[in-house]
Motif scaffolding. Structure first.
Motif, PDB file in Angstrom:
ATOM      1  N   GLY A 131     -17.218 -23.719  11.924  1.00  0.00           N
ATOM      2  CA  GLY A 131     -18.288 -24.201  11.069  1.00  0.00           C
ATOM      3  C   GLY A 131     -18.453 -25.699  11.182  1.00  0.00           C
ATOM      4  O   GLY A 131     -17.709 -26.378  11.889  1.00  0.00           O
ATOM      5  N   VAL A 132     -19.454 -26.184  10.451  1.00  0.00           N
ATOM      6  CA  VAL A 132     -19.750 -27.613  10.478  1.00  0.00           C
ATOM      7  C   VAL A 132     -20.377 -28.030   9.150  1.00  0.00           C
ATOM      8  O   VAL A 132     -21.094 -27.247   8.513  1.00  0.00           O
ATOM      9  N   PHE A 133     -20.059 -29.241   8.735  1.00  0.00           N
ATOM     10  CA  PHE A 133     -20.698 -29.869   7.582  1.00  0.00           C
ATOM     11  C   PHE A 133     -21.733 -30.841   8.110  1.00  0.00           C
ATOM     12  O   PHE A 133     -21.479 -31.570   9.065  1.00  0.00           O
ATOM     13  N   ASP A 134     -22.912 -30.870   7.483  1.00  0.00           N
ATOM     14  CA  ASP A 134     -23.953 -31.825   7.853  1.00  0.00           C
ATOM     15  C   ASP A 134     -24.647 -32.253   6.570  1.00  0.00           C
ATOM     16  O   ASP A 134     -25.312 -31.435   5.924  1.00  0.00           O
ATOM     17  N   SER A 135     -24.496 -33.504   6.216  1.00  0.00           N
ATOM     18  CA  SER A 135     -24.990 -34.034   4.938  1.00  0.00           C
ATOM     19  C   SER A 135     -24.405 -33.195   3.809  1.00  0.00           C
ATOM     20  O   SER A 135     -23.200 -33.091   3.700  1.00  0.00           O
ATOM     21  N   ASN A 136     -25.237 -32.561   3.005  1.00  0.00           N
ATOM     22  CA  ASN A 136     -24.760 -31.728   1.903  1.00  0.00           C
ATOM     23  C   ASN A 136     -24.878 -30.250   2.236  1.00  0.00           C
ATOM     24  O   ASN A 136     -25.072 -29.423   1.348  1.00  0.00           O
ATOM     25  N   GLN A 137     -24.775 -29.907   3.514  1.00  0.00           N
ATOM     26  CA  GLN A 137     -24.924 -28.522   3.940  1.00  0.00           C
ATOM     27  C   GLN A 137     -23.712 -28.069   4.741  1.00  0.00           C
ATOM     28  O   GLN A 137     -23.004 -28.886   5.334  1.00  0.00           O
ATOM     29  N   ILE A 138     -23.507 -26.754   4.739  1.00  0.00           N
ATOM     30  CA  ILE A 138     -22.431 -26.151   5.520  1.00  0.00           C
ATOM     31  C   ILE A 138     -23.011 -24.974   6.296  1.00  0.00           C
ATOM     32  O   ILE A 138     -23.917 -24.285   5.819  1.00  0.00           O
ATOM     33  N   ALA A 139     -22.496 -24.772   7.504  1.00  0.00           N
ATOM     34  CA  ALA A 139     -22.867 -23.614   8.325  1.00  0.00           C
ATOM     35  C   ALA A 139     -21.585 -23.028   8.904  1.00  0.00           C
ATOM     36  O   ALA A 139     -20.769 -23.752   9.469  1.00  0.00           O
ATOM     37  N   ILE A 140     -21.403 -21.720   8.721  1.00  0.00           N
ATOM     38  CA  ILE A 140     -20.207 -21.027   9.198  1.00  0.00           C
ATOM     39  C   ILE A 140     -20.653 -19.872  10.088  1.00  0.00           C
ATOM     40  O   ILE A 140     -21.584 -19.142   9.743  1.00  0.00           O
ATOM     41  N   THR A 141     -19.977 -19.700  11.217  1.00  0.00           N
ATOM     42  CA  THR A 141     -20.238 -18.587  12.123  1.00  0.00           C
ATOM     43  C   THR A 141     -18.943 -17.823  12.324  1.00  0.00           C
ATOM     44  O   THR A 141     -17.916 -18.428  12.639  1.00  0.00           O
ATOM     45  N   THR A 142     -18.994 -16.497  12.129  1.00  0.00           N
ATOM     46  CA  THR A 142     -17.805 -15.665  12.349  1.00  0.00           C
ATOM     47  C   THR A 142     -18.121 -14.568  13.353  1.00  0.00           C
ATOM     48  O   THR A 142     -19.266 -14.120  13.456  1.00  0.00           O
ATOM     49  N   THR A 143     -17.086 -14.152  14.072  1.00  0.00           N
ATOM     50  CA  THR A 143     -17.197 -13.047  15.016  1.00  0.00           C
ATOM     51  C   THR A 143     -15.972 -12.162  14.861  1.00  0.00           C
ATOM     52  O   THR A 143     -14.852 -12.669  14.812  1.00  0.00           O
ATOM     53  N   THR A 144     -16.190 -10.858  14.769  1.00  0.00           N
ATOM     54  CA  THR A 144     -15.104  -9.883  14.760  1.00  0.00           C
ATOM     55  C   THR A 144     -15.427  -8.863  15.851  1.00  0.00           C
ATOM     56  O   THR A 144     -16.535  -8.324  15.877  1.00  0.00           O
TER      57      THR A 144
END
Length: 163
Positions: A131-144
């Motif tokens: 994942g990554v933080f950008d300003s006041n946002q978060i993005a998470i990517t998962t794979t199973t």
């Protein structure tokens, strides 16, 4: 009288060396810490959404989506954060992640296996998340992913904006 003229330049040099020593040792060294924990800016609750899709035997399902809440707290080690989400899944996404050198991107470090429910069955597969933080946002990517009578994969994208 000649002694005072000999002592005066020595005294002036001594004061000059002392002044330079005080000025150079009182300055903050570059790269030092100022006591602020960089994780503090990320701690809090993020509100957003998620999108999940499955691939079974090369056929991709229609994506499922909904709302998500992501809670970030500081971990026990210097570069660690705890992540907890409300995304519906067989095993709650409550993990520990480590920030990279940039202090913005992270990788989940405490989970390598996860469960996924596909076609009314639950499968266990290899798990990765970044994942990554950008300003006041978060993005998470998962794979199973697992191979059980064919490749079965789940891909999740979770995003949020800090409250």
């Amino acid at each position: 009288m000649t002694t005072s003229f000999a002592v005066r330049p020595f005294r002036n040099v001594l004061f000059l060396v002392l002044a330079i020593a005080l000025l150079t040792t009182s300055c903050k060294k570059s790269g030092g810490t100022d006591g602020v924990d960089p994780r503090d800016q990320y701690v809090g609750t993020y509100v957003g959404g998620f999108q999940t899709s499955f691939t079974v035997g090369g056929v991709e399902s229609a994506p499922e989506s909904g709302t998500a809440t992501i809670t970030i707290t500081k971990g026990s080690n210097a570069k660690e954060i705890y992540i907890e989400t409300t995304v519906p899944r067989p095993t709650a996404l409550k993990v520990t992640a480590q920030l990279d050198a940039s202090g913005k991107a992270f990788t989940v470090i405490d989970r390598t296996q996860d469960q996924m429910a596909v076609l009314n069955k639950t499968f266990t597969g290899d798990f990765t998340a970044t994942g990554v933080f950008d300003s006041n946002q978060i993005a998470i990517t998962t794979t199973t992913e697992t191979v059980q009578g064919g490749r079965i994969s789940r891909y999740e994208s979770i995003t949020g904006t800090k409250k």
